[in-house]
Each structure stands twice: as C-alpha cells, then as structure tokens.
Design an enzyme around this catalytic site. Structure first.
Site, PDB file in Angstrom:
ATOM      1  N   ASP A  42       1.666 -74.197 -70.322  1.00  0.00           N
ATOM      2  CA  ASP A  42       0.564 -73.249 -70.429  1.00  0.00           C
ATOM      3  C   ASP A  42       0.757 -72.106 -69.446  1.00  0.00           C
ATOM      4  OD1 ASP A  42      -0.895 -74.374 -72.424  1.00  0.00           O
ATOM      5  OD2 ASP A  42      -2.369 -75.345 -71.136  1.00  0.00           O
ATOM      6  N   LYS A  84       3.195 -68.212 -76.168  1.00  0.00           N
ATOM      7  CA  LYS A  84       3.919 -67.353 -77.110  1.00  0.00           C
ATOM      8  C   LYS A  84       4.153 -68.021 -78.461  1.00  0.00           C
ATOM      9  CE  LYS A  84       6.272 -64.663 -73.545  1.00  0.00           C
ATOM     10  NZ  LYS A  84       7.566 -64.226 -72.964  1.00  0.00           N
TER      11      LYS A  84
END
Length: 410
Positions: free
Chosen positions: A200, A222
C-alpha cells in the site's frame, strides 16, 4: 587437567523431573523457559518472589516450601541450584554428581556440571550462546552476541536460506503508521522471507528498499481500474502469485483489519483455498496521536475513545456512523480518512450538541520525518485545514485530551 570448552547440547525435558532449588530472581528468570520446554518442575524453597509464587498458584509447577534436603535430586533429569545458602548449593551439586543429574549452579559455574547459555528465538530457530572460556566467562558478552543474532533473524538483517520447501501462502502484514521501526518483529521477518510484496502507499515504504533484488514489489496503488475493481485486482494478484508457489506478503499501513480491507482479502484467499496468515500492526488510531503528544485517554479527562471512518460524509446515505450518538460522548473521537470531510463532520457534531469550542488536532504524516500537528476547534477546523493546507494522510483527534500534555497540571 587441561580446560575444555563446554559441549553444547539441547535437553528435551518434556514431562521429565526437573528440580529447582531456590525461588529468587534467578529462578524467576529461568523458570519460564523450563515450563515452556514442558519440564515437570519441582520447586524447593521456603519462600518465593511474587512472580514465582503466581506460577505455583496457577499450577504450572509444584512448590514445596522448605529448604533443600538430601535425596531431592534423585530421579531428576536436570537441576537448577540457585539458593542463597552456599553450603546447600554445594551439597546439592555433589548429590547431582553422584546421581548423574545435570546441574546448573547460579553461584559457581565452575563447580557445575552444566551451563545455561544465553538463549533466544527467531525465524523458527533457537539460538544458544556459550562462552568458549569457562574461567573467563562474560555473561554480558554472550548475551550481546545472542541479542545481535536473534535481532538479525527477527528483523531480516540476518537471512539464512531455508532448504526445506516452504508452503506457499499469503501473509497480511500490518506495517504500522509509517515509521519503518514501528512494524512488528514478525512482520519484518516475513518481509525478509517474501518472494512477492504487494504494498500500500500508506505502508512503511522505507522497508521496501531493504528487500533483496529478487523480490518482486507490486505497488497496489497502481493496480488499474476503479476503487472496487482495484480491490478485486489486488485479491486476484495475491491468489495468482500464491498459486505460483510464491511466499506473498500484502504490506498494509496500520493494522490489516482497521479500515484496511484485510478481511476482504482473507475471504478471497479462503475461497481460493490459499492459506493466509494475519500479522497485526500498530494502528495509527492510537500511535499517531501518541507520536504527537496526545493521549487518547487520560485520567480525569477521557475514559473512552471511539474510532470512526470519515471517508463518507455524515449526510451521505452510505454512512454507517451514528454521529448524533458520537456528539453525546464525553471521551475522545478519532477520525481517519476525514480531512476532506472535516467541515461537514465538525458541523454535524456541533448541530447535535457538541460544544463548538471542543479542541481538535490534525496530525499529518504521523510518525514520519514530515509529521506535523495543527490545532483548532470544531468551530475553526474547516478554515484551519484550508489555510494550513492539511493533506491526507492525517489523523483527526477531537476532545479535551488534545489540550493534555507533559506540562499539564493534574
């Protein structure tokens, strides 16, 4: 006779008679390890420290409240001699020699038939360190060597390849509030053993630089698609890599189960038949206020604290928070993910009766090098956030504890 180093050996004491003479500080330190080894412990001492006495009261060992007597070591496998009577210690040691019982002497190591090493555990192994010179023993040195090895195994700085095949699976690791030193020992060790890490943005990013080159690091932020699909994509990535036989770590900020969607990931893994280990993390709900000098509870000020998510505004139909009930509480309110909704949160609390002058603190980037604290009240917090340009991630603390500090008079 030339002096020889002690021969290291591991004793298997499960269910075997172990006699401990004396119940002072030495016994208090040694008994937990003997009990953990499953030893059948007989404690002989007229008195004991409170901690040792509690072990006897819980039935962890048998305690005979008397002094050592000849014959106490008969049929024993191991003995710890640690009384304050040198004559009793010598007599017990001589009995151990006759009965061929391994005896440790707390008062005279050279007269003992066994030595207690400095021991510790890490990465699934036990570490025991003995001095090579009996006449020149330095317990502090052996303890320091033990600590260095164990700490290295635990934090991953000492990595030894495992030659037995590992069971593929996923570890959901809580990385803590941001400072890389605040991850748990177990979490750091699992990171060092990982083949794949899915991280994260709120996790301790500095730890990723310490990973070996072969470790694949995937930035969860992403992973494509929208918010819901991103979570589904993360679940799929965890499953895919685990099924490929990899040891996978899902590195999350804070604690996996505190607004971290950790259970969603655990459920997806369970449905796919993949083993999952959950490693709790230090939650930002208490660690970030602490780092900013704010106690979420304080005697005479706050007897409770409540944690809520502010990612959904109070007037949003999706909100599950009873803001009216929160406004009536007298304790501390900790709000996560609420920076962009703080104006409506503050207004709602005031509308339901919370005093407008209730103190508020916003701690941005808590526990990191860029941490900063901004103070306000419910009446001013919306303007303060705009003028001070407070940005996520930030923990919001509401309540009188905000004004409690080291210099506050009791």
């Amino acid at each position: 006779m030339p002096e020889h180093p002690a021969y290291p050996v591991g004793l298997r004491l499960t269910g075997r008679r172990t006699v401990v003479l004396g119940a002072g500080q030495v016994a208090q330190r040694r008994l937990p390890a003997l009990l953990a080894a499953g030893a059948d412990v007989l404690l002989i001492s007229p008195s004991a420290t409170p901690s040792v006495e509690a072990m006897a009261e819980r039935g962890e060992l048998r305690w005979e409240r008397r002094r050592y007597a000849a014959g106490d070591l008969v049929d024993a496998w191991y003995a710890l001699i640690a009384t304050s009577d040198p004559e009793a210690n010598a007599a017990a040691s001589e009995e151990g020699e006759r009965e061929r019982v391994w005896c440790v002497r707390a008062d005279d190591a050279e007269a003992a038939s066994a030595l207690t090493p400095a021991t510790g555990r890490g990465a699934g192994v036990s570490v025991a360190v003995l001095s090579a010179e009996l006449h020149d023993r330095d317990p502090r040195h052996t303890a320091a060597v033990r600590d260095a090895i164990v700490e290295g195994l635990r934090d991953g700085s000492v990595v030894a390849r495992q030659y037995r095949s590992r069971t593929p699976g996923v570890a959901l690791v809580g990385g803590g509030p941001g400072d890389p030193e605040l991850i748990t020992v177990r979490g750091r060790r699992l990171l060092a053993e990982a083949d794949v890490v899915i991280a994260d943005r709120l996790g301790p990013r500095d730890l990723l630089d310490e990973l070996p080159p072969h470790v694949e690091v995937i930035d969860a932020a992403k992973i494509p698609y929208g918010r819901f699909m991103a979570q589904e994509a993360i679940n799929n990535a965890l499953i895919e890599h685990a099924k490929a036989g990899k040891a996978v770590v899902r590195l999350k900020g804070g604690d996996p189960f505190v607004f971290g969607r950790g259970m969603e990931e655990a459920q997806a893994l369970a449905a796919a038949g993949i083993s999952c280990t959950v490693v709790p993390g230090i939650s930002s709900t208490i660690s970030v206020p602490s780092a900013a000098g704010i106690p979420v509870t304080h005697r005479g000020v706050a007897h409770e604290f409540t944690v809520v998510s502010g990612h959904v505004a109070p007037d949003d139909e999706r909100s599950l928070v009873d803001w009216k009930a929160l406004a009536a509480l007298r304790g501390t309110l900790v709000v996560l993910m609420g920076v962009d909704k703080i104006d409506r949160i503050a207004a709602t609390l005031v509308d339901h009766g919370k005093p407008a002058d209730t103190p508020v603190a916003l701690v941005q980037e808590g526990t990191t090098a860029t941490q900063r604290r901004v103070d306000a009240t419910l009446a001013t917090v919306a303007d303060v956030v705009r003028t001070e340009q407070v940005k996520p991630p930030a923990v919001i603390v509401i309540g009188p504890v905000v004004r409690v500090g080291p210099d506050t008079l009791p």
